[in-house]
Design an enzyme around this catalytic site. Structure first.
Site, short mmCIF file in Angstrom:
data_model
loop_
_atom_site.label_atom_id
_atom_site.label_comp_id
_atom_site.label_asym_id
_atom_site.label_seq_id
_atom_site.Cartn_x
_atom_site.Cartn_y
_atom_site.Cartn_z
N THR A 55 0.82 -1.22 0.00
CA THR A 55 0.00 0.00 0.00
C THR A 55 0.84 1.26 0.00
O THR A 55 0.46 2.28 -0.56
CB THR A 55 -0.94 0.00 1.24
OG1 THR A 55 -1.92 -1.00 1.03
CG2 THR A 55 -1.62 1.33 1.44
N TYR A 68 -8.09 -0.85 -6.56
CA TYR A 68 -6.95 -0.56 -5.72
C TYR A 68 -5.75 -1.38 -6.17
O TYR A 68 -5.83 -2.58 -6.38
CB TYR A 68 -7.31 -0.90 -4.27
CG TYR A 68 -6.13 -0.82 -3.37
CD1 TYR A 68 -5.54 0.40 -3.12
CD2 TYR A 68 -5.60 -1.97 -2.82
CE1 TYR A 68 -4.43 0.48 -2.33
CE2 TYR A 68 -4.49 -1.90 -2.02
CZ TYR A 68 -3.91 -0.68 -1.78
OH TYR A 68 -2.81 -0.61 -1.00
N THR A 134 1.73 -4.25 4.36
CA THR A 134 1.66 -4.55 5.80
C THR A 134 1.14 -5.95 6.11
O THR A 134 1.33 -6.45 7.21
CB THR A 134 0.77 -3.51 6.53
OG1 THR A 134 -0.53 -3.54 5.95
CG2 THR A 134 1.37 -2.12 6.45
N ASP A 135 0.47 -6.59 5.14
CA ASP A 135 -0.18 -7.88 5.44
C ASP A 135 0.80 -8.94 5.95
O ASP A 135 0.50 -9.67 6.90
CB ASP A 135 -0.90 -8.43 4.19
CG ASP A 135 -2.13 -7.63 3.81
OD1 ASP A 135 -2.46 -6.67 4.52
OD2 ASP A 135 -2.75 -7.97 2.78
N LYS A 207 0.71 -7.37 12.99
CA LYS A 207 -0.36 -6.49 12.52
C LYS A 207 -1.62 -6.81 13.31
O LYS A 207 -2.05 -7.96 13.37
CB LYS A 207 -0.58 -6.71 11.01
CG LYS A 207 -1.60 -5.75 10.41
CD LYS A 207 -1.68 -5.88 8.88
CE LYS A 207 -2.71 -4.89 8.33
NZ LYS A 207 -2.80 -4.91 6.86
N GLU A 326 -1.37 -28.49 29.51
CA GLU A 326 -2.51 -29.39 29.28
C GLU A 326 -2.15 -30.51 28.30
O GLU A 326 -2.85 -31.50 28.19
CB GLU A 326 -3.69 -28.60 28.71
CG GLU A 326 -4.46 -27.81 29.76
CD GLU A 326 -5.73 -27.22 29.20
OE1 GLU A 326 -6.76 -27.91 29.17
OE2 GLU A 326 -5.68 -26.05 28.76
N1 GLU Z 1 -2.59 -6.27 0.87
C1 GLU Z 1 -1.59 -5.32 0.53
C2 GLU Z 1 -0.22 -5.64 1.07
O1 GLU Z 1 -0.03 -6.18 2.13
C3 GLU Z 1 -1.97 -3.96 0.94
C4 GLU Z 1 -2.07 -3.80 2.42
C5 GLU Z 1 -0.99 -2.92 2.97
O2 GLU Z 1 0.09 -2.74 2.44
O3 GLU Z 1 -1.25 -2.37 4.03
O4 GLU Z 1 0.71 -5.32 0.38
#
Ligand code: GLU
Length: 371
Positions: A55, A68, A134-135, A207, A326
């Site tokens: 992103t 997107y 970020t994923d 995340k 456990e």
């Molecule tokens: N799904 C995409 C990725 O991880 C966009 C999400 C993001 O970067 O925050 O590259």
């Protein structure tokens, strides 16, 4: 300094296609090669920015649904869109991939790790910043932390809003990532993650929110520091030189390790499928303290008996998975992930198997050693 930066920041238009070139940054004809900025001064740190997509390099067409596009903007353009960044470091840029990080894979990981090691071994830069979606950012950070041999700063950065969004967070995150990377206090801290004014360690961070700009947290330990346009503050001392470094296997692939997600009314089918798929390791994203049903545990015991590395982690999101509470890990031949979440336990298990570490006792020792 802070006010001056913010005035500039607010006045800037971060539509990257329209960005002007800040003084001192040279355009590269080919972004596959590494481009270098003109030196600010001979003592200014050299920071290489390697882009992978995500992103932070995304563009959204608000007029159309599903329009997107993560990773649309190149490394050089990303840097050019950040006012004042050229004063922090002598910057060079390189493009390693242009993907949404949901498509991150072993091939890109190996290319990234090899390129960063080469940059340091050839003394091409004093620090590296990686732009990333970020994923799966936390997995890449943890992978790199376990394979790079350097005490120089390596910082991963992403953003939650694309470059075309109102109040895009990418430019300020990239500014702060370079600021951290260029800081003398950042040495010897392993791989770090910088977003939204916080500095997190590769091991601890995850995340935690699908949309919020404050998405990265370190649930067991908190951030290791904070950054703002005027300062970099670490809350913890730098790490001792660590021994938990693993060699990259030859070829472009890590061994197959599957994550099995536990739930109520669980049977052993997912686990038997993983065995049939020739998984070399299985990580249980267990309920609670890495727990699961009797029939799933029996399936995991069958896997362990066949020499498959079985690691119990937790789907809970924080806390430690402890041995022999456990579940009898000793008699079952299981390993517990301690603080590592399932996705990071998977990466460590892959690296261990690739380096010939497969007995439950050895694997458990390695999980404990990296804590
Ligand atoms: N799904 C995409 C990725 O991880 C966009 C999400 C993001 O970067 O925050 O590259």
């Amino acid at each position: 300094m802070r006010n001056a930066f913010h005035a500039k920041y607010l006045a800037a238009t971060f539509v990257l296609a329209a960005a002007t070139l800040p003084a001192g940054i040279a355009l590269a004809a080919d972004e596959a090669a590494t481009a270098t900025t003109a030196p600010t001064s001979a003592t200014t740190p050299r920071v290489a920015v390697l882009a992978t997509g995500g992103t932070i390099a995304g563009q959204a067409d608000t007029r159309a649904a599903n329009a997107y596009n993560a990773g649309a903007v190149g490394a050089q353009q990303l840097v050019q869109a950040v006012p004042g960044i050229e004063k922090l470091a002598r910057l060079s840029t390189g493009q390693v991939a242009s993907i949404g990080s949901q498509d991150m894979n072993d091939k890109v990981w190996f290319a990234l790790a090899r390129r960063i090691q080469e940059i340091f071994d050839r003394n091409e830069a004093d620090a590296v910043v990686i732009t990333h979606g970020t994923d799966t950012l936390e997995e890449t950070a943890f992978f790199l932390d376990n394979v790079l041999r350097t005490d120089k700063p390596v910082v991963l950065v992403g953003s939650m809003r694309p470059s075309t969004a109102t109040s895009a967070d990418g430019p300020s995150n990239l500014y702060e990532a370079v600021e951290v990377a260029a800081s003398p206090a950042a040495r010897g801290r392993g791989v770090m993650v910088v977003l939204n004014d916080t500095i997190q360690s590769a091991r601890a961070t995850t995340k935690t929110n699908t949309t919020n700009v404050q998405t990265f947290a370190s649930p067991n330990s908190g951030p290791i520091g904070y950054v703002d346009p005027a300062s970099v503050r670490f809350l913890t001392p730098a790490l001792q030189p660590d021994s938990h470094k693993y060699a990259l296997p030859s070829g472009e692939q890590l061994p197959r390790v599957e994550i099995v997600y536990a739930h109520a009314n669980m049977d052993g089918v997912q686990i038997d499928n993983a065995i049939a798929n020739k998984a070399r390791g299985i990580v249980l994203a267990g309920v609670g303290d890495g727990n699961t049903s009797k029939s799933a545990l029996e399936a995991l015991q069958r896997a362990a008996k066949q020499g498959i590395v079985v690691v119990r982690a937790s789907r809970v999101g924080s806390g430690f998975v402890n041995r022999n509470v456990e579940v009898n890990d000793d008699t079952s031949g299981f390993v517990v992930s301690l603080d590592l979440n399932p996705q990071k336990a998977r990466v460590l298990t892959q690296l261990l198997i690739a380096n010939g570490v497969t007995s439950p006792a050895q694997v458990q020792k390695a999980f404990a050693a990296t804590w």
